[in-house]
Design a protein around this motif. Structure first.
Motif, short mmCIF file in Angstrom:
data_model
loop_
_atom_site.label_atom_id
_atom_site.label_comp_id
_atom_site.label_asym_id
_atom_site.label_seq_id
_atom_site.Cartn_x
_atom_site.Cartn_y
_atom_site.Cartn_z
N MET A 64 0.86 -1.17 0.00
CA MET A 64 0.00 0.00 0.00
C MET A 64 0.91 1.24 0.00
SD MET A 64 -3.13 -1.23 0.22
CE MET A 64 -4.19 0.09 0.82
N LYS A 171 -3.57 -0.07 8.66
CA LYS A 171 -4.15 1.21 8.27
C LYS A 171 -3.71 2.31 9.24
CE LYS A 171 -8.39 3.16 6.48
NZ LYS A 171 -9.85 3.18 6.42
N ARG A 199 -6.38 5.76 0.17
CA ARG A 199 -6.57 5.27 1.55
C ARG A 199 -8.05 4.99 1.84
NH1 ARG A 199 -4.69 4.98 6.71
NH2 ARG A 199 -5.95 5.88 8.37
N TRP A 202 -9.14 1.51 1.17
CA TRP A 202 -8.28 0.54 1.86
C TRP A 202 -8.78 -0.90 1.72
CZ3 TRP A 202 -3.58 1.05 4.36
CH2 TRP A 202 -3.16 -0.06 5.11
#
Ligand code: AMP
Ligand code: MG
Length: 266
Positions: A64, A171, A199, A202
């Motif tokens: 990510m 996260k 984000r 996610w």
């Protein structure tokens, strides 16, 4: 050191893998020493790998945003001779790249013999961001898992070893890292407002990652899931895995050319 290599055919559930796991290790002199020692080994192995000039090593880094792809490259490859190593960062495809199949730009960036190629993002973006944003029809990205497996198989058969690392962050850790980029002037160039939109997606990304990790972990090119909330542990795991792989490959510089001993330099 715990970094699950994904068993081919198994189903990955990222929620079950703790991104903050350090397998009981702590950030101390001992782990610092361990990394330092692996980096020395890596430098030596790479030199022999380059001299051997027979095979290639491809290292794929995915994560990510803020997951630590750049940091891993900076810290794990610091001792490597740039002559035998190329890093490729895959960005949004250019118009020309989009006019070809998704593996075209990947093929052009593959490491030559004796070289280590590092991919910062890769062909996996074509089943990640492309899937999450629906950039191509569903049937098209769905077919790519098998296309990727076949592509990687052919690479392995023709002399490339493939290591794929998914740097797994939480996260909450991404929030901290994004905030650090906002606050810290030295890092603010890295802050991309676009990352906030990503984000927000996610869980879509985690689902896309779970499928990519499950479907494209093959006997010839398995994924390793690296708990990456702790940067020092991430570096330790990636360095250890690469050193082990190169040790197993045991590169041998070619024997001296015949008659070398009779040559006199005047
Ligand atoms: P960065 O790695 O932060 O420089 O960002 C590169 C951006 O390029 C990321 O947002 C990726 O999602 C995007 N990207 C990389 N490969 C592709 C692709 N095949 N299709 C669409 N976007 C991509
Ligand atoms: Mg970015």
């Amino acid at each position: 050191m715990r970094a699950p290599s994904v068993d081919p055919g198994s189903t990955v559930r990222l929620r079950r893998i703790d991104p903050a796991d350090t397998d009981g290790y702590e950030k101390d002199d001992r782990t610092e020493q361990q990394l330092a020692s692996d980096l020395v080994k890596l430098a030596d192995l790479q030199e022999r790998f380059y001299a051997e000039n027979r095979r290639s090593l491809l290292i794929v880094l995915q994560s990510m945003d803020t997951g630590g792809k750049d940091g891993t490259i900076k810290h794990v490859f610091s001792g490597i001779n740039p002559i035998g190593c190329q890093v490729t960062c895959f960005k949004q495809p250019s118009e020309e790249e989009l006019d070809h199949d998704f593996l075209w730009r990947i093929g052009k960036a593959l490491p030559r013999r004796g070289n280590i190629g590092i991919f910062n993002r890769s062909h996996y973006e074509d089943v990640l961001v492309v899937r999450v944003h629906g950039l191509v029809p569903r049937a098209e990205w769905k077919a790519r898992y098998e296309q990727i497996n076949r592509f990687e198989k052919q690479l392995v058969e023709t002399g490339t070893t493939i290591l794929k690392f998914f740097l797994h962050i939480s996260k909450a850790e991404q929030k901290r890292r994004l905030e650090a980029r906002l606050r810290d002037q030295a890092r603010s160039w890295k802050f991309d407002p676009g990352d906030l939109a990503e984000r927000a997606l996610w869980s879509d990304y985690q689902a896309a990652y779970e499928d990519a990790l499950s479907r494209c972990s093959t006997p010839w090119a398995p994924w390793t899931i690296v708990p990456a909330d702790h940067k020092w542990y991430r570096n330790l795991v990636v360095a250890r895995t690469i050193v082990k792989t190169l040790q197993r490959m045991d590169p041998q510089p070619p024997p001296p050319k015949a008659g070398l001993r009779r040559i006199k330099i005047r």
